[in-house]
Scaffold this motif. Structure first.
Motif, PDB file in Angstrom:
ATOM      1  N   THR A   1     -16.802 -20.778   1.963  1.00 30.74           N
ATOM      2  CA  THR A   1     -17.453 -21.860   2.715  1.00 30.74           C
ATOM      3  C   THR A   1     -17.048 -23.240   2.227  1.00 30.74           C
ATOM      4  N   TYR A   2     -17.018 -23.424   0.894  1.00 29.05           N
ATOM      5  CA  TYR A   2     -16.809 -24.768   0.335  1.00 29.05           C
ATOM      6  C   TYR A   2     -15.565 -24.882  -0.546  1.00 29.05           C
ATOM      7  N   GLN A   3     -14.872 -23.784  -0.786  1.00 30.29           N
ATOM      8  CA  GLN A   3     -13.697 -23.777  -1.652  1.00 30.29           C
ATOM      9  C   GLN A   3     -14.017 -24.296  -3.063  1.00 30.29           C
ATOM     10  N   ILE A   4     -15.152 -23.891  -3.594  1.00 29.94           N
ATOM     11  CA  ILE A   4     -15.502 -24.272  -4.965  1.00 29.94           C
ATOM     12  C   ILE A   4     -15.769 -23.017  -5.786  1.00 29.94           C
ATOM     13  N   GLU A   5     -15.485 -23.125  -7.070  1.00 26.40           N
ATOM     14  CA  GLU A   5     -15.663 -22.025  -7.987  1.00 26.40           C
ATOM     15  C   GLU A   5     -16.807 -22.338  -8.957  1.00 26.40           C
TER      16      GLU A   5
ATOM     17  N   SER B   1     -18.957 -22.729 -12.518  1.00 27.50           N
ATOM     18  CA  SER B   1     -18.654 -23.357 -13.796  1.00 27.50           C
ATOM     19  C   SER B   1     -17.971 -22.367 -14.740  1.00 27.50           C
ATOM     20  N   GLU B   2     -16.830 -22.777 -15.306  1.00 22.10           N
ATOM     21  CA  GLU B   2     -16.143 -21.925 -16.278  1.00 22.10           C
ATOM     22  C   GLU B   2     -17.018 -21.697 -17.502  1.00 22.10           C
ATOM     23  N   ARG B   3     -17.775 -22.714 -17.879  1.00 21.16           N
ATOM     24  CA  ARG B   3     -18.648 -22.606 -19.051  1.00 21.16           C
ATOM     25  C   ARG B   3     -19.714 -21.541 -18.826  1.00 21.16           C
ATOM     26  N   VAL B   4     -20.317 -21.547 -17.638  1.00 19.47           N
ATOM     27  CA  VAL B   4     -21.345 -20.550 -17.326  1.00 19.47           C
ATOM     28  C   VAL B   4     -20.736 -19.156 -17.283  1.00 19.47           C
TER      29      VAL B   4
ATOM     30  N   GLY C   1     -22.803  -7.691  -9.027  1.00 14.76           N
ATOM     31  CA  GLY C   1     -22.626  -7.756  -7.579  1.00 14.76           C
ATOM     32  C   GLY C   1     -23.216  -9.021  -6.985  1.00 14.76           C
ATOM     33  N   GLY C   2     -24.366  -9.453  -7.494  1.00  8.52           N
ATOM     34  CA  GLY C   2     -24.990 -10.676  -6.996  1.00  8.52           C
ATOM     35  C   GLY C   2     -24.138 -11.894  -7.277  1.00  8.52           C
ATOM     36  N   ILE C   3     -23.538 -11.945  -8.464  1.00  6.14           N
ATOM     37  CA  ILE C   3     -22.670 -13.067  -8.824  1.00  6.14           C
ATOM     38  C   ILE C   3     -21.418 -13.080  -7.945  1.00  6.14           C
ATOM     39  N   ARG C   4     -20.799 -11.911  -7.785  1.00 12.47           N
ATOM     40  CA  ARG C   4     -19.571 -11.842  -6.970  1.00 12.47           C
ATOM     41  C   ARG C   4     -19.840 -12.228  -5.516  1.00 12.47           C
ATOM     42  N   LYS C   5     -20.971 -11.787  -4.993  1.00 13.63           N
ATOM     43  CA  LYS C   5     -21.298 -12.087  -3.595  1.00 13.63           C
ATOM     44  C   LYS C   5     -21.445 -13.586  -3.379  1.00 13.63           C
ATOM     45  N   GLU C   6     -22.175 -14.256  -4.285  1.00  9.53           N
ATOM     46  CA  GLU C   6     -22.359 -15.695  -4.132  1.00  9.53           C
ATOM     47  C   GLU C   6     -21.059 -16.448  -4.378  1.00  9.53           C
ATOM     48  N   THR C   7     -20.292 -16.008  -5.352  1.00 11.56           N
ATOM     49  CA  THR C   7     -19.016 -16.658  -5.642  1.00 11.56           C
ATOM     50  C   THR C   7     -18.068 -16.567  -4.447  1.00 11.56           C
ATOM     51  N   ASP C   8     -17.986 -15.395  -3.839  1.00  8.62           N
ATOM     52  CA  ASP C   8     -17.130 -15.222  -2.658  1.00  8.62           C
ATOM     53  C   ASP C   8     -17.597 -16.103  -1.501  1.00  8.62           C
ATOM     54  N   ARG C   9     -18.912 -16.177  -1.311  1.00  2.39           N
ATOM     55  CA  ARG C   9     -19.455 -16.989  -0.214  1.00  2.39           C
ATOM     56  C   ARG C   9     -19.148 -18.470  -0.413  1.00  2.39           C
ATOM     57  N   MET C  10     -19.334 -18.969  -1.631  1.00  7.96           N
ATOM     58  CA  MET C  10     -19.101 -20.387  -1.905  1.00  7.96           C
ATOM     59  C   MET C  10     -17.618 -20.730  -1.812  1.00  7.96           C
ATOM     60  N   MET C  11     -16.765 -19.796  -2.223  1.00 10.42           N
ATOM     61  CA  MET C  11     -15.325 -20.032  -2.098  1.00 10.42           C
ATOM     62  C   MET C  11     -14.910 -20.076  -0.636  1.00 10.42           C
TER      63      MET C  11
ATOM     64  N   TYR D   1     -26.641 -30.508  -2.789  1.00  6.37           N
ATOM     65  CA  TYR D   1     -25.413 -30.528  -3.575  1.00  6.37           C
ATOM     66  C   TYR D   1     -24.743 -29.155  -3.488  1.00  6.37           C
ATOM     67  N   MET D   2     -23.430 -29.168  -3.407  1.00  6.11           N
ATOM     68  CA  MET D   2     -22.704 -27.895  -3.373  1.00  6.11           C
ATOM     69  C   MET D   2     -22.692 -27.316  -4.783  1.00  6.11           C
ATOM     70  N   SER D   3     -23.568 -26.358  -5.018  1.00  4.17           N
ATOM     71  CA  SER D   3     -23.696 -25.792  -6.353  1.00  4.17           C
ATOM     72  C   SER D   3     -24.086 -24.329  -6.268  1.00  4.17           C
ATOM     73  N   PHE D   4     -23.917 -23.638  -7.362  1.00  3.64           N
ATOM     74  CA  PHE D   4     -24.281 -22.227  -7.445  1.00  3.64           C
ATOM     75  C   PHE D   4     -25.708 -22.072  -7.966  1.00  3.64           C
ATOM     76  N   SER D   5     -26.268 -20.899  -7.737  1.00  7.19           N
ATOM     77  CA  SER D   5     -27.651 -20.626  -8.149  1.00  7.19           C
ATOM     78  C   SER D   5     -27.663 -20.103  -9.581  1.00  7.19           C
ATOM     79  N   TYR D   6     -27.365 -20.985 -10.526  1.00  7.16           N
ATOM     80  CA  TYR D   6     -27.207 -20.552 -11.906  1.00  7.16           C
ATOM     81  C   TYR D   6     -28.492 -20.003 -12.515  1.00  7.16           C
ATOM     82  N   PHE D   7     -29.632 -20.601 -12.161  1.00  6.65           N
ATOM     83  CA  PHE D   7     -30.880 -20.095 -12.738  1.00  6.65           C
ATOM     84  C   PHE D   7     -31.188 -18.684 -12.234  1.00  6.65           C
TER      85      PHE D   7
END
Length: 250
Positions: free
Chosen positions: A228-232, A234-237, A216-226, A189-195
Motif C-alpha cells: 500500500t505505502y511501499q514502506i518497511e 523499523s530495522e531496530r524493531v 504470521g501477524g507481523i508478515r501480514k502487516e508488513t506485506d500490506r504496508m509494503m 501517520y504511515m506507521s506499523f502497529s509496533y505495540f
C-alpha cells in the motif's frame, strides 16, 4: 516540512549555502539564528545520510546552552549513535541532565527523556534505562502522555524486551492504552502497529499464542504496508524481535 520530502533536500541545502555566506560575513547574524542554522543543516545532512558532515554542524549547534539546546543535543546524540559512537552520545546526555530538569519546554524535556533511555539501551545499560524511564514517568506522566508518548513507550518497551520483562510489557501496554493510542496514531501517520507486535511477542513468550501466529501477524502487516505505502518496518524493531526469538524475522 522540506525534511519530509527527499526530493527537496538538495534544493534546500543550496539555499542553506547562500545563507551560510551571509552568516559568515555578519550581514545576517544573531546567535539564535546561527544555532538554528547549524541545527537544521545537521538534520538535512542526516536525512541525506551524510552523517559525518552532519556531525560537524551538530557540534556547532550545541556550542551554546540556549533555549533550544536540548533539541539540538537530542539530534546530535542520535547522529553520534548512527556513527557508532554511542558512548559519546550517552556521556553528553548524562552531562545535560541538570539542564534538562530545569527546562520549561515540555516537548523538548520529554524528547530528552526518550533520547537518554535510547542511549542507555544503545550502550547495553538496560537496568539504568528502566530505572530512569520509570522514575521520569512517575514525575512527568501527564507530560509524556501529551508529548512524545509514542517515542517514550516504544523505547521503554524495547528496554523491557531486552530484560525479558514480558509481564511488565503487557501491564504497560494495557495501563496506558497503547494499542488504542497507536490505532489513532497510524490513521494520521504511515506507521506499523509496533505495540501490537510487542504485545503478541509477550503473549508468545507466555505460551498464549504460537510462534506461527506471532510471526504470521507481523508478515501480514508488513506485506500490506509494503503493497500500500511501499514502506518497511523499523530495522531496530525487527532486530529486537528477532533477537528475542533467537532468529531472523523476514
Amino acid at each position: 516540512m522540506a525534511l519530509l520530502k527527499d526530493d527537496n533536500l538538495e534544493e534546500v541545502l543550496g539555499y542553506y549555502g547562500e545563507l551560510e555566506t551571509k552568516l559568515e560575513d555578519g550581514s545576517c547574524y544573531s546567535k539564535k539564528l546561527l544555532l538554528n542554522y547549524y541545527g537544521n543543516k545537521q538534520l538535512i545532512l542526516m536525512k541525506m545520510n551524510q552523517y559525518d558532515l552532519a556531525l560537524y554542524y551538530g557540534k556547532l549547534s550545541i556550542s551554546e546552552q540556549g533555549n533550544d539546546y536540548i533539541m539540538y543535543l537530542n539530534n546530535y546524540s542520535f547522529n553520534l549513535s548512527k556513527l557508532g559512537r554511542s558512548k559519546e552520545a550517552l556521556d553528553l546526555l548524562i552531562e545535560a541532565r541538570p539542564f534538562a530538569r530545569q527546562m520549561s519546554n515540555k516537548y523538548n524535556r520529554t524528547l530528552f527523556i526518550s533520547s537518554l533511555m535510547k542511549s542507555y539501551n544503545d550502550n547495553g545499560q538496560y537496568l539504568n534505562s528502566r530505572q530512569y524511564a520509570e522514575n521520569r514517568l512517575s514525575i512527568y506522566e501527564k507530560d509524556i502522555l501529551e508529548h512524545n508518548w509514542n517515542k517514550f513507550f516504544r523505547t521503554y518497551i524495547e528496554t523491557l524486551v531486552h530484560l525479558e520483562e514480558f509481564k511488565q510489557i503487557k501491564k504497560t501496554i494495557r495501563r496506558y492504552n497503547l494499542i488504542e493510542r497507536e490505532s489513532q496514531f497510524v490513521k494520521n501517520y504511515m506507521s506499523f502497529s509496533y505495540f501490537k507486535w510487542y504485545l503478541a511477542l509477550a503473549d508468545h513468550k507466555e505460551g498464549i499464542i504460537t510462534e506461527a501466529k506471532f510471526l504470521g501477524g507481523i508478515r501480514k502487516e508488513t506485506d500490506r504496508m509494503m503493497a500500500t505505502y511501499q514502506i518497511e518496518p523499523s530495522e531496530r524493531v525487527m532486530r529486537l524481535l528477532g533477537a528475542s526469538m533467537k532468529r531472523t524475522i523476514q
